[in-house]
Design an enzyme around this catalytic site. Structure first.
Site, PDB file in Angstrom:
ATOM      1  N   ASN A 149      -3.437   7.599  11.705  1.00 10.50           N
ATOM      2  CA  ASN A 149      -2.259   8.368  11.265  1.00 10.50           C
ATOM      3  C   ASN A 149      -2.579   9.823  10.944  1.00 10.50           C
ATOM      4  OD1 ASN A 149      -3.649   7.314   8.901  1.00 10.50           O
ATOM      5  ND2 ASN A 149      -1.948   8.115   7.706  1.00 10.50           N
ATOM      6  N   SER A 226      -5.924  -0.313   6.410  1.00 12.74           N
ATOM      7  CA  SER A 226      -5.150  -1.395   5.811  1.00 12.74           C
ATOM      8  C   SER A 226      -5.962  -2.160   4.777  1.00 12.74           C
ATOM      9  CB  SER A 226      -4.674  -2.359   6.892  1.00 12.74           C
ATOM     10  OG  SER A 226      -5.774  -3.089   7.422  1.00 12.74           O
ATOM     11  N   ASN A 227      -5.254  -2.827   3.866  1.00 13.52           N
ATOM     12  CA  ASN A 227      -5.918  -3.653   2.866  1.00 13.52           C
ATOM     13  C   ASN A 227      -6.644  -4.822   3.501  1.00 13.52           C
ATOM     14  OD1 ASN A 227      -3.702  -2.196   1.258  1.00 13.52           O
ATOM     15  ND2 ASN A 227      -4.933  -3.156  -0.337  1.00 13.52           N
ATOM     16  N   GLU A 247      -9.756   3.837   0.859  1.00 16.01           N
ATOM     17  CA  GLU A 247      -8.408   4.367   0.612  1.00 16.01           C
ATOM     18  C   GLU A 247      -7.489   3.468   1.410  1.00 16.01           C
ATOM     19  OE1 GLU A 247      -5.021   5.630   0.541  1.00 16.01           O
ATOM     20  OE2 GLU A 247      -5.667   6.928   2.189  1.00 16.01           O
ATOM     21  N   CYS A 281      -0.122   7.571   3.997  1.00 15.76           N
ATOM     22  CA  CYS A 281      -0.389   6.628   2.907  1.00 15.76           C
ATOM     23  C   CYS A 281       0.379   7.020   1.649  1.00 15.76           C
ATOM     24  CB  CYS A 281      -1.883   6.554   2.633  1.00 15.76           C
ATOM     25  SG  CYS A 281      -2.643   8.117   2.190  1.00 15.76           S
ATOM     26  N   GLN A 328       2.729  -0.175  16.678  1.00  9.38           N
ATOM     27  CA  GLN A 328       3.259   0.238  15.381  1.00  9.38           C
ATOM     28  C   GLN A 328       4.785   0.240  15.391  1.00  9.38           C
ATOM     29  OE1 GLN A 328       1.518   0.492  12.776  1.00  9.38           O
ATOM     30  NE2 GLN A 328       3.000   1.334  11.337  1.00  9.38           N
ATOM     31  N   GLU A 461     -11.487  10.399  -3.432  1.00  5.33           N
ATOM     32  CA  GLU A 461     -11.751  11.373  -2.396  1.00  5.33           C
ATOM     33  C   GLU A 461     -11.343  12.754  -2.899  1.00  5.33           C
ATOM     34  OE1 GLU A 461     -11.594   9.123   1.791  1.00  5.33           O
ATOM     35  OE2 GLU A 461      -9.619   9.599   1.018  1.00  5.33           O
TER      36      GLU A 461
END
Length: 482
Positions: A149, A226-227, A247, A281, A328, A461
Protein backbone atom coordinates in the site's frame (compact mmCIF):
# COMPACT_ATOMS: atom_id res chain seq x y z
CA UNK A 1 7.03 -3.87 -20.79
CA UNK A 2 10.22 -3.14 -18.87
CA UNK A 3 12.50 -5.83 -17.47
CA UNK A 4 14.16 -4.90 -14.18
CA UNK A 5 17.05 -6.31 -12.18
CA UNK A 6 17.39 -6.53 -8.42
CA UNK A 7 20.27 -5.50 -6.15
CA UNK A 8 22.37 -8.17 -4.41
CA UNK A 9 25.95 -7.77 -3.24
CA UNK A 10 26.27 -4.43 -4.96
CA UNK A 11 25.32 -5.85 -8.38
CA UNK A 12 22.11 -5.70 -10.39
CA UNK A 13 21.14 -9.28 -11.11
CA UNK A 14 18.46 -11.44 -12.75
CA UNK A 15 17.62 -15.12 -12.48
CA UNK A 16 15.79 -16.04 -15.69
CA UNK A 17 12.52 -16.48 -13.78
CA UNK A 18 10.12 -13.55 -13.77
CA UNK A 19 7.13 -12.01 -12.00
CA UNK A 20 4.83 -9.63 -13.87
CA UNK A 21 3.80 -6.30 -12.36
CA UNK A 22 0.42 -4.81 -13.28
CA UNK A 23 -1.20 -1.38 -13.16
CA UNK A 24 -4.42 -1.67 -11.09
CA UNK A 25 -6.03 1.01 -13.26
CA UNK A 26 -5.96 -1.48 -16.16
CA UNK A 27 -4.84 -5.01 -15.40
CA UNK A 28 -5.05 -6.42 -18.92
CA UNK A 29 -1.30 -6.27 -19.63
CA UNK A 30 1.76 -6.14 -17.36
CA UNK A 31 3.80 -2.95 -17.18
CA UNK A 32 7.06 -4.54 -15.99
CA UNK A 33 8.64 -7.75 -14.84
CA UNK A 34 11.05 -8.43 -12.00
CA UNK A 35 13.32 -11.36 -11.12
CA UNK A 36 11.74 -14.22 -9.16
CA UNK A 37 14.55 -15.16 -6.80
CA UNK A 38 14.77 -18.65 -5.33
CA UNK A 39 15.85 -19.94 -1.93
CA UNK A 40 19.53 -20.15 -2.92
CA UNK A 41 19.43 -16.53 -4.08
CA UNK A 42 18.02 -15.51 -0.69
CA UNK A 43 20.83 -17.30 1.13
CA UNK A 44 23.34 -15.48 -1.07
CA UNK A 45 21.66 -12.20 -0.15
CA UNK A 46 22.30 -12.99 3.52
CA UNK A 47 25.91 -13.90 2.66
CA UNK A 48 26.32 -10.47 1.11
CA UNK A 49 24.56 -8.77 4.02
CA UNK A 50 26.83 -10.47 6.55
CA UNK A 51 29.91 -9.16 4.74
CA UNK A 52 28.30 -5.77 4.18
CA UNK A 53 27.53 -5.40 7.87
CA UNK A 54 31.12 -6.18 8.86
CA UNK A 55 32.22 -3.19 6.76
CA UNK A 56 29.31 -0.82 7.33
CA UNK A 57 29.35 -0.98 11.14
CA UNK A 58 32.96 0.29 11.04
CA UNK A 59 32.14 3.03 8.54
CA UNK A 60 32.27 6.54 9.97
CA UNK A 61 28.83 7.87 10.87
CA UNK A 62 29.74 10.98 8.90
CA UNK A 63 30.26 8.85 5.80
CA UNK A 64 26.98 7.07 6.44
CA UNK A 65 25.32 10.45 6.72
CA UNK A 66 26.87 11.63 3.46
CA UNK A 67 25.59 8.59 1.57
CA UNK A 68 22.05 8.91 2.94
CA UNK A 69 22.03 12.64 2.11
CA UNK A 70 23.20 11.97 -1.44
CA UNK A 71 20.55 9.26 -1.85
CA UNK A 72 17.88 11.74 -0.73
CA UNK A 73 19.08 14.22 -3.35
CA UNK A 74 18.95 11.54 -6.05
CA UNK A 75 15.37 10.63 -5.13
CA UNK A 76 14.34 14.28 -5.38
CA UNK A 77 16.12 14.63 -8.72
CA UNK A 78 14.25 11.55 -9.99
CA UNK A 79 10.94 12.46 -8.36
CA UNK A 80 8.84 12.50 -11.53
CA UNK A 81 10.14 9.13 -12.72
CA UNK A 82 9.74 7.47 -9.31
CA UNK A 83 6.29 8.92 -8.64
CA UNK A 84 5.10 7.68 -12.04
CA UNK A 85 6.14 4.15 -11.11
CA UNK A 86 4.50 4.40 -7.67
CA UNK A 87 1.26 5.32 -9.44
CA UNK A 88 1.69 2.69 -12.14
CA UNK A 89 2.22 -0.25 -9.81
CA UNK A 90 0.07 0.79 -6.84
CA UNK A 91 -2.65 2.93 -8.44
CA UNK A 92 -2.52 5.93 -6.10
CA UNK A 93 -2.87 9.40 -7.56
CA UNK A 94 0.15 11.25 -8.88
CA UNK A 95 -0.30 13.81 -6.12
CA UNK A 96 -0.17 11.04 -3.52
CA UNK A 97 2.78 9.38 -5.27
CA UNK A 98 4.73 12.63 -5.46
CA UNK A 99 4.09 13.22 -1.78
CA UNK A 100 5.27 9.71 -0.96
CA UNK A 101 8.44 10.16 -3.02
CA UNK A 102 9.28 13.43 -1.33
CA UNK A 103 8.65 11.91 2.10
CA UNK A 104 10.97 9.00 1.30
CA UNK A 105 13.75 11.52 0.68
CA UNK A 106 12.82 13.27 3.94
CA UNK A 107 13.39 10.02 5.86
CA UNK A 108 16.87 9.72 4.42
CA UNK A 109 17.69 13.33 5.28
CA UNK A 110 16.32 13.03 8.81
CA UNK A 111 18.29 9.91 9.67
CA UNK A 112 21.37 11.24 7.93
CA UNK A 113 21.22 14.02 10.50
CA UNK A 114 20.71 11.63 13.40
CA UNK A 115 23.67 9.54 12.25
CA UNK A 116 25.91 12.51 13.05
CA UNK A 117 24.54 13.03 16.57
CA UNK A 118 25.62 11.57 19.91
CA UNK A 119 25.27 7.86 20.37
CA UNK A 120 25.52 7.41 24.14
CA UNK A 121 25.17 8.93 27.59
CA UNK A 122 27.70 9.75 30.32
CA UNK A 123 26.56 8.32 33.66
CA UNK A 124 27.65 8.85 37.27
CA UNK A 125 29.50 5.91 38.83
CA UNK A 126 29.64 5.16 42.58
CA UNK A 127 33.22 3.93 42.30
CA UNK A 128 35.94 6.56 42.75
CA UNK A 129 38.01 7.65 39.76
CA UNK A 130 35.62 5.92 37.38
CA UNK A 131 33.72 7.28 34.40
CA UNK A 132 30.88 5.25 32.96
CA UNK A 133 28.97 5.71 29.74
CA UNK A 134 26.59 3.87 27.48
CA UNK A 135 27.01 3.55 23.74
CA UNK A 136 24.61 2.36 21.07
CA UNK A 137 25.72 -0.17 18.47
CA UNK A 138 24.00 -1.69 15.42
CA UNK A 139 22.48 -5.13 15.97
CA UNK A 140 23.45 -6.72 12.64
CA UNK A 141 21.52 -7.98 9.61
CA UNK A 142 17.87 -6.93 9.59
CA UNK A 143 15.16 -8.37 7.35
CA UNK A 144 12.78 -5.69 6.06
CA UNK A 145 9.38 -6.81 4.76
CA UNK A 146 7.26 -4.01 3.31
CA UNK A 147 3.62 -3.93 2.12
CA UNK A 148 2.01 -3.01 -1.18
CA UNK A 149 0.00 0.00 0.00
CA UNK A 150 2.94 2.39 0.61
CA UNK A 151 5.62 0.78 -1.56
CA UNK A 152 8.18 3.58 -1.26
CA UNK A 153 7.58 5.36 2.03
CA UNK A 154 7.48 2.18 4.12
CA UNK A 155 10.87 0.93 2.91
CA UNK A 156 12.23 4.43 3.53
CA UNK A 157 10.73 4.50 7.03
CA UNK A 158 12.39 1.19 7.85
CA UNK A 159 15.67 1.26 5.92
CA UNK A 160 16.83 4.82 6.58
CA UNK A 161 17.16 4.49 10.38
CA UNK A 162 18.66 1.01 10.40
CA UNK A 163 21.24 1.98 7.78
CA UNK A 164 22.04 5.21 9.60
CA UNK A 165 22.73 3.18 12.74
CA UNK A 166 25.18 0.90 10.90
CA UNK A 167 23.08 -2.20 10.24
CA UNK A 168 22.85 -4.14 6.97
CA UNK A 169 19.56 -5.22 5.40
CA UNK A 170 17.87 -7.85 3.31
CA UNK A 171 14.79 -6.13 1.89
CA UNK A 172 11.72 -7.97 0.60
CA UNK A 173 9.33 -5.59 -1.20
CA UNK A 174 5.73 -6.62 -1.78
CA UNK A 175 5.43 -8.80 -4.88
CA UNK A 176 2.65 -6.62 -6.31
CA UNK A 177 4.59 -3.34 -5.93
CA UNK A 178 8.37 -3.88 -6.19
CA UNK A 179 9.32 -1.03 -8.54
CA UNK A 180 9.22 1.67 -5.86
CA UNK A 181 11.54 -0.22 -3.52
CA UNK A 182 13.96 -0.84 -6.37
CA UNK A 183 14.08 2.91 -7.02
CA UNK A 184 14.96 3.43 -3.35
CA UNK A 185 17.71 0.82 -3.52
CA UNK A 186 19.10 2.34 -6.72
CA UNK A 187 19.36 5.77 -5.12
CA UNK A 188 21.36 4.33 -2.22
CA UNK A 189 23.52 2.26 -4.57
CA UNK A 190 24.24 5.26 -6.80
CA UNK A 191 25.04 7.36 -3.72
CA UNK A 192 27.87 4.97 -2.85
CA UNK A 193 26.37 2.50 -0.36
CA UNK A 194 29.00 -0.25 0.03
CA UNK A 195 28.33 -3.60 -1.61
CA UNK A 196 26.13 -5.95 0.41
CA UNK A 197 24.82 -3.41 2.90
CA UNK A 198 21.42 -3.47 1.15
CA UNK A 199 20.17 -6.49 -0.76
CA UNK A 200 16.74 -6.62 -2.40
CA UNK A 201 14.95 -9.96 -2.62
CA UNK A 202 12.20 -9.95 -5.24
CA UNK A 203 10.21 -13.13 -5.51
CA UNK A 204 7.14 -15.10 -4.52
CA UNK A 205 7.00 -15.29 -0.74
CA UNK A 206 5.50 -18.79 -0.81
CA UNK A 207 8.61 -20.08 -2.58
CA UNK A 208 11.26 -18.35 -0.47
CA UNK A 209 9.62 -17.96 2.96
CA UNK A 210 11.78 -20.51 4.75
CA UNK A 211 15.05 -19.11 3.41
CA UNK A 212 13.87 -15.59 4.10
CA UNK A 213 12.74 -16.06 7.72
CA UNK A 214 14.92 -18.87 9.06
CA UNK A 215 18.44 -17.70 8.24
CA UNK A 216 20.46 -17.81 11.49
CA UNK A 217 22.18 -14.51 10.72
CA UNK A 218 19.00 -12.47 11.15
CA UNK A 219 19.26 -10.11 14.13
CA UNK A 220 15.88 -8.43 13.63
CA UNK A 221 12.82 -8.40 11.42
CA UNK A 222 10.73 -5.33 10.73
CA UNK A 223 7.39 -6.05 9.10
CA UNK A 224 4.37 -4.01 8.01
CA UNK A 225 1.28 -5.91 6.98
CA UNK A 226 -1.62 -7.99 8.18
CA UNK A 227 -2.04 -9.36 11.69
CA UNK A 228 -2.28 -12.91 10.40
CA UNK A 229 1.12 -12.76 8.71
CA UNK A 230 2.70 -10.70 11.48
CA UNK A 231 1.57 -13.13 14.15
CA UNK A 232 2.81 -16.06 12.09
CA UNK A 233 6.25 -14.44 11.90
CA UNK A 234 6.21 -13.68 15.61
CA UNK A 235 5.40 -17.31 16.47
CA UNK A 236 8.16 -18.46 14.14
CA UNK A 237 10.67 -16.34 16.05
CA UNK A 238 9.44 -17.31 19.51
CA UNK A 239 12.44 -19.47 20.44
CA UNK A 240 15.05 -17.35 18.68
CA UNK A 241 16.86 -14.26 19.90
CA UNK A 242 15.56 -12.16 17.00
CA UNK A 243 13.91 -8.78 17.48
CA UNK A 244 10.54 -8.26 15.83
CA UNK A 245 9.02 -4.91 14.95
CA UNK A 246 5.49 -5.20 13.62
CA UNK A 247 3.22 -2.46 12.28
CA UNK A 248 -0.01 -4.38 11.87
CA UNK A 249 -3.73 -3.71 11.47
CA UNK A 250 -6.02 -0.89 12.45
CA UNK A 251 -9.70 -0.02 12.69
CA UNK A 252 -9.29 3.68 13.23
CA UNK A 253 -12.14 5.81 14.54
CA UNK A 254 -12.99 9.49 14.53
CA UNK A 255 -15.40 11.01 17.07
CA UNK A 256 -17.43 14.03 15.96
CA UNK A 257 -18.84 15.87 18.98
CA UNK A 258 -21.89 18.12 18.91
CA UNK A 259 -19.88 21.34 19.17
CA UNK A 260 -17.54 20.48 16.28
CA UNK A 261 -17.09 22.51 13.11
CA UNK A 262 -19.14 20.03 11.10
CA UNK A 263 -18.14 21.08 7.54
CA UNK A 264 -14.45 20.98 8.51
CA UNK A 265 -14.92 17.63 10.22
CA UNK A 266 -16.66 16.18 7.14
CA UNK A 267 -13.79 17.29 4.90
CA UNK A 268 -11.14 15.89 7.26
CA UNK A 269 -12.91 12.55 7.73
CA UNK A 270 -13.36 12.20 3.96
CA UNK A 271 -9.67 12.86 3.38
CA UNK A 272 -8.67 10.39 6.10
CA UNK A 273 -11.07 7.68 4.95
CA UNK A 274 -10.69 7.83 1.17
CA UNK A 275 -7.13 9.00 0.50
CA UNK A 276 -5.32 6.18 -1.31
CA UNK A 277 -8.76 4.55 -1.60
CA UNK A 278 -8.65 3.83 2.12
CA UNK A 279 -5.52 1.70 1.75
CA UNK A 280 -3.65 3.26 4.64
CA UNK A 281 -3.06 1.67 8.01
CA UNK A 282 -4.10 4.99 9.60
CA UNK A 283 -7.19 5.51 7.41
CA UNK A 284 -10.38 6.38 9.28
CA UNK A 285 -12.86 3.53 8.84
CA UNK A 286 -15.28 4.23 11.73
CA UNK A 287 -17.00 7.46 12.74
CA UNK A 288 -19.04 8.01 15.88
CA UNK A 289 -21.17 11.15 15.99
CA UNK A 290 -23.05 12.69 18.91
CA UNK A 291 -26.71 12.19 18.21
CA UNK A 292 -27.85 15.87 18.05
CA UNK A 293 -25.63 16.48 14.98
CA UNK A 294 -25.70 13.00 13.45
CA UNK A 295 -28.07 13.77 10.58
CA UNK A 296 -26.40 17.06 9.68
CA UNK A 297 -22.89 15.61 9.79
CA UNK A 298 -23.90 12.56 7.77
CA UNK A 299 -25.46 14.78 5.10
CA UNK A 300 -22.26 16.84 4.84
CA UNK A 301 -20.11 13.69 4.81
CA UNK A 302 -22.05 12.02 2.01
CA UNK A 303 -21.86 15.21 -0.06
CA UNK A 304 -18.06 15.31 0.35
CA UNK A 305 -17.73 11.65 -0.58
CA UNK A 306 -19.94 11.95 -3.65
CA UNK A 307 -17.78 14.85 -4.86
CA UNK A 308 -14.76 12.53 -5.17
CA UNK A 309 -13.63 11.73 -8.71
CA UNK A 310 -12.79 8.07 -9.31
CA UNK A 311 -10.24 7.26 -11.99
CA UNK A 312 -6.68 6.23 -12.84
CA UNK A 313 -4.03 7.65 -10.58
CA UNK A 314 -2.25 9.05 -13.63
CA UNK A 315 -5.22 11.34 -14.39
CA UNK A 316 -4.73 14.72 -12.63
CA UNK A 317 -8.50 14.97 -12.14
CA UNK A 318 -8.64 11.77 -10.06
CA UNK A 319 -9.18 12.12 -6.32
CA UNK A 320 -10.06 8.48 -5.62
CA UNK A 321 -7.70 5.89 -7.08
CA UNK A 322 -8.28 2.20 -7.79
CA UNK A 323 -7.53 -0.49 -5.26
CA UNK A 324 -4.11 -2.02 -5.69
CA UNK A 325 -5.09 -5.39 -7.17
CA UNK A 326 -8.05 -7.49 -8.30
CA UNK A 327 -7.61 -9.56 -5.15
CA UNK A 328 -7.92 -6.50 -2.91
CA UNK A 329 -10.94 -5.20 -4.85
CA UNK A 330 -12.74 -8.52 -4.52
CA UNK A 331 -12.02 -8.73 -0.79
CA UNK A 332 -13.48 -5.26 -0.22
CA UNK A 333 -16.58 -6.09 -2.27
CA UNK A 334 -17.04 -9.26 -0.20
CA UNK A 335 -16.78 -7.24 3.00
CA UNK A 336 -19.44 -4.83 1.70
CA UNK A 337 -21.80 -7.65 0.78
CA UNK A 338 -21.42 -9.15 4.25
CA UNK A 339 -22.06 -5.75 5.87
CA UNK A 340 -25.37 -5.40 4.02
CA UNK A 341 -26.31 -8.96 5.00
CA UNK A 342 -25.66 -7.98 8.63
CA UNK A 343 -28.01 -5.00 8.41
CA UNK A 344 -25.93 -2.06 7.22
CA UNK A 345 -27.52 0.60 5.01
CA UNK A 346 -25.54 1.95 2.05
CA UNK A 347 -25.79 5.75 2.01
CA UNK A 348 -23.56 6.07 -1.05
CA UNK A 349 -21.34 3.73 -3.09
CA UNK A 350 -21.36 0.10 -2.11
CA UNK A 351 -20.36 -1.52 -5.41
CA UNK A 352 -17.63 -1.95 -8.00
CA UNK A 353 -17.14 0.86 -10.50
CA UNK A 354 -16.81 -0.50 -14.05
CA UNK A 355 -17.91 2.52 -16.06
CA UNK A 356 -15.94 3.70 -19.09
CA UNK A 357 -12.17 3.66 -18.64
CA UNK A 358 -12.65 1.96 -15.26
CA UNK A 359 -13.95 -1.26 -16.82
CA UNK A 360 -10.59 -3.04 -16.68
CA UNK A 361 -9.39 -1.69 -13.33
CA UNK A 362 -9.77 -2.41 -9.63
CA UNK A 363 -12.32 0.24 -8.72
CA UNK A 364 -14.78 0.32 -5.82
CA UNK A 365 -17.11 3.28 -5.37
CA UNK A 366 -16.42 5.29 -2.20
CA UNK A 367 -18.87 3.92 0.34
CA UNK A 368 -20.55 5.26 3.47
CA UNK A 369 -22.54 2.82 5.61
CA UNK A 370 -25.10 3.57 8.31
CA UNK A 371 -27.16 1.36 10.65
CA UNK A 372 -24.00 -0.53 11.51
CA UNK A 373 -24.10 -2.73 14.57
CA UNK A 374 -21.06 -2.52 16.86
CA UNK A 375 -20.96 -6.34 16.71
CA UNK A 376 -20.85 -6.47 12.89
CA UNK A 377 -17.71 -7.44 11.00
CA UNK A 378 -17.58 -4.16 9.09
CA UNK A 379 -17.32 -2.29 12.41
CA UNK A 380 -14.70 -4.53 13.98
CA UNK A 381 -12.49 -5.91 11.20
CA UNK A 382 -10.03 -4.08 8.97
CA UNK A 383 -11.32 -3.63 5.42
CA UNK A 384 -8.48 -1.63 3.83
CA UNK A 385 -10.60 0.00 1.17
CA UNK A 386 -12.83 3.04 0.50
CA UNK A 387 -15.43 2.10 3.12
CA UNK A 388 -16.57 4.21 6.07
CA UNK A 389 -19.09 3.17 8.72
CA UNK A 390 -21.00 5.81 10.74
CA UNK A 391 -22.83 5.42 14.07
CA UNK A 392 -24.66 7.79 16.40
CA UNK A 393 -23.77 7.86 20.11
CA UNK A 394 -25.44 9.61 23.01
CA UNK A 395 -22.59 11.58 24.58
CA UNK A 396 -18.83 12.05 24.99
CA UNK A 397 -18.41 9.03 27.25
CA UNK A 398 -20.19 6.81 24.74
CA UNK A 399 -18.02 8.20 21.95
CA UNK A 400 -14.81 7.32 23.80
CA UNK A 401 -16.17 3.89 24.65
CA UNK A 402 -17.02 3.24 20.99
CA UNK A 403 -13.58 4.39 19.80
CA UNK A 404 -11.88 2.08 22.28
CA UNK A 405 -14.17 -0.88 21.60
CA UNK A 406 -11.71 -2.52 19.23
CA UNK A 407 -8.97 -5.11 19.22
CA UNK A 408 -6.81 -2.50 17.50
CA UNK A 409 -5.31 0.76 18.71
CA UNK A 410 -3.44 2.56 15.96
CA UNK A 411 -5.04 5.97 15.33
CA UNK A 412 -8.04 8.01 16.46
CA UNK A 413 -9.30 11.56 16.09
CA UNK A 414 -11.78 13.83 17.83
CA UNK A 415 -13.51 16.90 16.41
CA UNK A 416 -14.58 19.47 19.00
CA UNK A 417 -14.25 23.13 19.99
CA UNK A 418 -14.02 22.19 23.68
CA UNK A 419 -10.36 22.08 24.73
CA UNK A 420 -11.18 20.20 27.91
CA UNK A 421 -12.96 17.40 26.08
CA UNK A 422 -10.18 17.33 23.50
CA UNK A 423 -7.57 16.64 26.17
CA UNK A 424 -9.82 14.13 27.91
CA UNK A 425 -10.08 12.28 24.61
CA UNK A 426 -6.30 12.36 24.19
CA UNK A 427 -5.89 10.80 27.64
CA UNK A 428 -8.63 8.19 27.26
CA UNK A 429 -8.18 7.02 23.65
CA UNK A 430 -6.36 3.67 23.61
CA UNK A 431 -4.33 4.46 20.49
CA UNK A 432 -0.74 5.14 19.61
CA UNK A 433 -1.65 8.18 17.48
CA UNK A 434 -4.36 10.67 18.51
CA UNK A 435 -5.44 13.71 16.47
CA UNK A 436 -7.61 16.66 17.45
CA UNK A 437 -9.54 18.46 14.70
CA UNK A 438 -7.44 16.88 11.98
CA UNK A 439 -7.06 13.59 10.15
CA UNK A 440 -5.92 10.25 11.56
CA UNK A 441 -3.41 10.12 8.69
CA UNK A 442 -0.31 12.16 7.90
CA UNK A 443 2.33 11.63 10.62
CA UNK A 444 5.70 13.19 9.80
CA UNK A 445 9.13 11.53 9.77
CA UNK A 446 10.30 12.81 13.16
CA UNK A 447 7.10 11.81 15.00
CA UNK A 448 7.18 8.40 16.75
CA UNK A 449 4.68 6.12 15.03
CA UNK A 450 3.03 2.88 16.09
CA UNK A 451 -0.07 1.45 17.66
CA UNK A 452 -1.26 -0.26 20.81
CA UNK A 453 -3.02 -3.58 21.29
CA UNK A 454 -3.19 -5.68 18.11
CA UNK A 455 -1.97 -2.80 15.94
CA UNK A 456 1.69 -3.48 16.54
CA UNK A 457 4.59 -4.41 18.74
CA UNK A 458 6.28 -2.30 21.38
CA UNK A 459 8.99 -1.04 19.01
CA UNK A 460 7.88 2.26 17.46
CA UNK A 461 8.79 3.48 14.01
CA UNK A 462 9.97 6.98 13.02
CA UNK A 463 11.64 9.64 15.13
CA UNK A 464 14.42 8.65 17.50
CA UNK A 465 12.27 5.91 19.02
CA UNK A 466 12.91 3.58 16.08
CA UNK A 467 16.59 3.39 17.01
CA UNK A 468 15.63 1.30 20.04
CA UNK A 469 14.83 -1.48 17.58
CA UNK A 470 17.95 -1.34 15.41
CA UNK A 471 20.58 -0.68 18.09
CA UNK A 472 21.76 -2.33 21.29
CA UNK A 473 23.15 -0.61 24.39
CA UNK A 474 26.60 -1.32 25.80
CA UNK A 475 27.65 0.03 29.22
CA UNK A 476 31.34 0.91 29.67
CA UNK A 477 33.18 1.77 32.89
CA UNK A 478 36.69 3.28 32.76
CA UNK A 479 38.80 3.45 35.92
CA UNK A 480 41.45 6.14 35.61
CA UNK A 481 42.87 6.25 39.14
CA UNK A 482 46.08 4.74 40.42
Amino acid sequence: MRTLETLCGGEWVTTGEWIDVHDPADVRAPIARIPALGAKDVTRAYDHAERGFARWKRTSPFERSRILTEAAALIRARLDEIAADVTAENGKTLAEARGETGKAADFLDYYAGLARQGYGTLLHDARPDTRTHTQREPIGVILVISPWNDPLITPARKLAPLLAAGNAAVFKPATDTPLSGLHFARALHDAGLPDGVLNVVTGRTSEIEQALLDDPRIAGITFTGSNSVGNRIRRRLADRNVRFQGELGGKNASAVLADADLPAAAKAVTAAAFGQAGQRCTATSRVVVERPVYEEFTRLLVAEVEALTTGPGSDPATTLCPLSSPRQRDMVLADLARAVEQGATVLTGGSADTEGQRAHGCYVRPTVLADVSPESAIWREEVFGPVLAVRAVDDFAAAVEAVNDSAFGLAAAVFTRDLGRAYRFVDEAECGQVAVNTTTTGWDVHLPFGGFRDSGTAYKEQGEEVLRFSTRVKTVAVHFGG
